[in-house]
Design a protein around this motif. Structure first.
Motif, PDB file in Angstrom:
ATOM      1  N   THR A  10       0.953  -1.066   0.054  1.00  0.00           N
ATOM      2  CA  THR A  10       0.190  -0.087   0.064  1.00  0.00           C
ATOM      3  C   THR A  10       1.022   1.207   0.095  1.00  0.00           C
ATOM      4  OG1 THR A  10      -0.173  -0.099   2.485  1.00  0.00           O
ATOM      5  CG2 THR A  10      -1.854  -1.168   1.182  1.00  0.00           C
ATOM      6  N   SER A  11       2.298   1.001  -0.220  1.00  0.00           N
ATOM      7  CA  SER A  11       3.241   2.270  -0.120  1.00  0.00           C
ATOM      8  C   SER A  11       4.309   1.859  -0.852  1.00  0.00           C
ATOM      9  CB  SER A  11       3.417   2.567   1.232  1.00  0.00           C
ATOM     10  OG  SER A  11       4.765   3.234   1.268  1.00  0.00           O
ATOM     11  N   TYR A  23       5.431   0.942   6.039  1.00  0.00           N
ATOM     12  CA  TYR A  23       4.090   1.402   5.974  1.00  0.00           C
ATOM     13  C   TYR A  23       3.174   0.469   5.522  1.00  0.00           C
ATOM     14  CZ  TYR A  23       6.618   5.808   6.666  1.00  0.00           C
ATOM     15  OH  TYR A  23       7.327   6.837   6.927  1.00  0.00           O
ATOM     16  N   SER A  24       3.491  -0.297   4.475  1.00  0.00           N
ATOM     17  CA  SER A  24       2.534  -1.392   3.841  1.00  0.00           C
ATOM     18  C   SER A  24       2.097  -2.419   5.029  1.00  0.00           C
ATOM     19  CB  SER A  24       3.195  -2.163   2.700  1.00  0.00           C
ATOM     20  OG  SER A  24       3.449  -1.474   1.728  1.00  0.00           O
ATOM     21  N   LYS A  25       2.955  -2.691   5.830  1.00  0.00           N
ATOM     22  CA  LYS A  25       2.524  -3.575   6.875  1.00  0.00           C
ATOM     23  C   LYS A  25       1.609  -3.239   7.964  1.00  0.00           C
ATOM     24  CE  LYS A  25       6.959  -6.180   6.926  1.00  0.00           C
ATOM     25  NZ  LYS A  25       8.238  -6.838   7.729  1.00  0.00           N
ATOM     26  N   LYS A  26       1.331  -1.611   7.894  1.00  0.00           N
ATOM     27  CA  LYS A  26       0.615  -1.200   8.902  1.00  0.00           C
ATOM     28  C   LYS A  26      -0.953  -0.903   8.419  1.00  0.00           C
ATOM     29  CE  LYS A  26       4.210   1.517  11.032  1.00  0.00           C
ATOM     30  NZ  LYS A  26       4.834   2.881  11.486  1.00  0.00           N
ATOM     31  N   VAL A  27      -0.866  -1.106   7.039  1.00  0.00           N
ATOM     32  CA  VAL A  27      -2.284  -0.874   6.629  1.00  0.00           C
ATOM     33  C   VAL A  27      -3.135  -2.122   6.244  1.00  0.00           C
ATOM     34  CG1 VAL A  27      -3.534   0.211   4.537  1.00  0.00           C
ATOM     35  CG2 VAL A  27      -1.633   1.307   5.449  1.00  0.00           C
ATOM     36  N   ASN A  28      -4.161  -2.387   6.662  1.00  0.00           N
ATOM     37  CA  ASN A  28      -4.958  -3.689   6.214  1.00  0.00           C
ATOM     38  C   ASN A  28      -5.528  -3.601   4.862  1.00  0.00           C
ATOM     39  OD1 ASN A  28      -6.454  -5.798   6.005  1.00  0.00           O
ATOM     40  ND2 ASN A  28      -7.634  -5.471   8.081  1.00  0.00           N
ATOM     41  N   SER A  29      -5.240  -4.258   4.060  1.00  0.00           N
ATOM     42  CA  SER A  29      -5.749  -4.382   2.500  1.00  0.00           C
ATOM     43  C   SER A  29      -6.647  -5.639   2.124  1.00  0.00           C
ATOM     44  CB  SER A  29      -4.489  -4.117   1.535  1.00  0.00           C
ATOM     45  OG  SER A  29      -3.718  -5.264   1.486  1.00  0.00           O
ATOM     46  N   LYS A  36       2.077  13.395   5.512  1.00  0.00           N
ATOM     47  CA  LYS A  36       1.038  12.547   5.110  1.00  0.00           C
ATOM     48  C   LYS A  36       0.056  12.876   6.045  1.00  0.00           C
ATOM     49  CE  LYS A  36       0.225   7.504   4.415  1.00  0.00           C
ATOM     50  NZ  LYS A  36       0.702   6.222   4.559  1.00  0.00           N
ATOM     51  N   SER A  76      -3.716  14.142   5.442  1.00  0.00           N
ATOM     52  CA  SER A  76      -5.087  13.310   5.859  1.00  0.00           C
ATOM     53  C   SER A  76      -5.897  14.132   6.660  1.00  0.00           C
ATOM     54  CB  SER A  76      -4.409  12.068   6.799  1.00  0.00           C
ATOM     55  OG  SER A  76      -3.629  11.396   6.032  1.00  0.00           O
TER      56      SER A  76
END
Length: 381
Positions: A237-238, A243-249, A377, A381
């Motif tokens: 997601t990045s 950062y990708s690990k922190k976002v649930n996709s 960021k 936001s």
């Protein structure tokens, strides 16, 4: 490159700090907007020449003129001049305040060349290895005994750029001792991701916000990774893995995607997706095409080759991948600033101006780009 050449400054990605390279010290004069670097003495090039400030001046003037087509050149666009103070002291003058410059110098693009550099000669650097042999598919590196730092433990390295039966020294038939491993595999994790990029330079559905929202809800990174596997590690997601690990996709919303597609007034036209046929790009492109069919979106696939880079502008969106430099901040800076980046080439002028304004703030920070990106960021936001 970094085994053959050296840079003025190096970057320790583990400690996230700058370290001396060919320069053992440097300082900044805010009044004159000037960086001054103090160079090591008695450093030797592979062909025996002694390294001096003249080589540094040549390198950066080359980058700004003959070498202007490299991706690092836009990061030097505010460099006014390079001035030799003496054989071992050199200064860089800038139009505006630039505290980020030493970080740019850590890029392999800023590797120092000898002032007699000629493009078609064998590389002549000051790094730990010198090039003994160089053909289209093979490189032989030999340890440089006069390296200004610790001499490499490995005496020589043979590198094949593709599988070949013509391995030098009959390497394919060398006998292996009983206690010797047949091979040693070294896995190296680098920051990178595969991503979709909408073509802002062309009129079409990709300029429609509803269509872009449709694609956002259509493509689920988690499903793609789990279904295709291969060398795909985690859903992205990045550009940056943390950062990708922190976002649930995990969620995919085909019904929402289809609703946005209808709001975009899509009428069954072919949407052109271009992709690089490497790093499993074809499989990812096919997966996107398959998901699109579920909601009535027709996507055609076109591979990008060395021969059709010019026609990539015909695409509606592009599937690209990027692997950043070990100094990921400089990698991101280059990615968004360089005209040789596919990303920048697909932005319209208004977007470029916004990006350049934000990147200008980067030059006011020595080495805190991650903190800046996070704060920016949050602000947006």
């Amino acid at each position: 490159m970094k085994e053959i050449y050296s840079t003025l400054v190096t970057y320790d990605h583990r400690e996230q700090k700058l370290s001396p390279g060919l320069a053992y010290a440097w300082n900044y004069d805010n009044n004159e907007k000037k960086w001054t670097f103090y160079l090591r003495k008695s450093v030797m090039f592979h062909r025996g020449e002694i390294f001096t400030a003249a080589d540094v001046k040549f390198t950066f003037e080359y980058l700004l003129t003959v070498g202007k087509h490299t991706s690092i050149t836009p990061l030097l666009d505010d460099l006014l001049k390079v001035e030799i103070n003496d054989e071992h002291t050199i200064s860089f003058y800038f139009k505006e305040q630039n505290l980020f410059f030493p970080r740019v110098l850590t890029s392999f693009h800023c590797s120092v060349l000898h002032h007699s550099y000629k493009k078609h000669n064998l590389p002549n650097g000051t790094g730990p290895f010198r090039v003994m042999e160089h053909t289209k598919h093979f490189i032989r590196l030999v340890a440089f005994d006069s390296y200004f730092r610790e001499r490499p433990l490995i005496d020589s390295i043979d590198i094949w750029m593709q599988k070949s039966n013509d391995a030098p020294n009959n390497a394919s038939t060398l006998e292996i001792g009983e206690k010797q491993q047949k091979s040693v595999i070294h896995k190296q994790k680098l920051e990178g991701s595969r991503f979709l990029l909408f073509n802002q330079t062309k009129n079409g559905y990709q300029s429609n916000s509803y269509f872009r929202l449709c694609i956002k809800h259509l493509i689920n990174p988690s499903h793609l990774v789990n279904e295709l596997k291969g060398n795909r590690r985690i859903p992205a997601t990045s550009f940056l893995t943390p950062y990708s690990k922190k976002v649930n996709s995990d969620s995919q919303h085909l019904d929402i995607a289809e609703n946005y597609l209808q709001k975009s007034h899509y009428a069954g036209e072919i949407i052109k997706l271009y992709y690089f046929n490497l790093n499993e790009g074809y499989e990812s492109a096919c997966w996107i095409q398959k998901e699109a069919k579920k909601i009535g979106l027709n996507i055609s696939l076109t591979p990008i080759s060395h021969d059709n880079h010019e026609t990539i502008s015909n695409s509606d969106f592009v599937l690209l991948s990027v692997i950043l430099d070990r100094d990921v901040e400089v990698g991101l800076y280059t990615l968004f600033k360089s005209d040789h980046s596919f990303i920048r080439n697909f932005f319209h002028d208004e977007t470029k101006k916004i990006i350049d304004t934000e990147l200008a703030f980067m030059k006011l920070k020595k080495n805190k780009m991650k903190e800046y990106l996070i704060s920016y960021k949050l602000k947006k936001s």
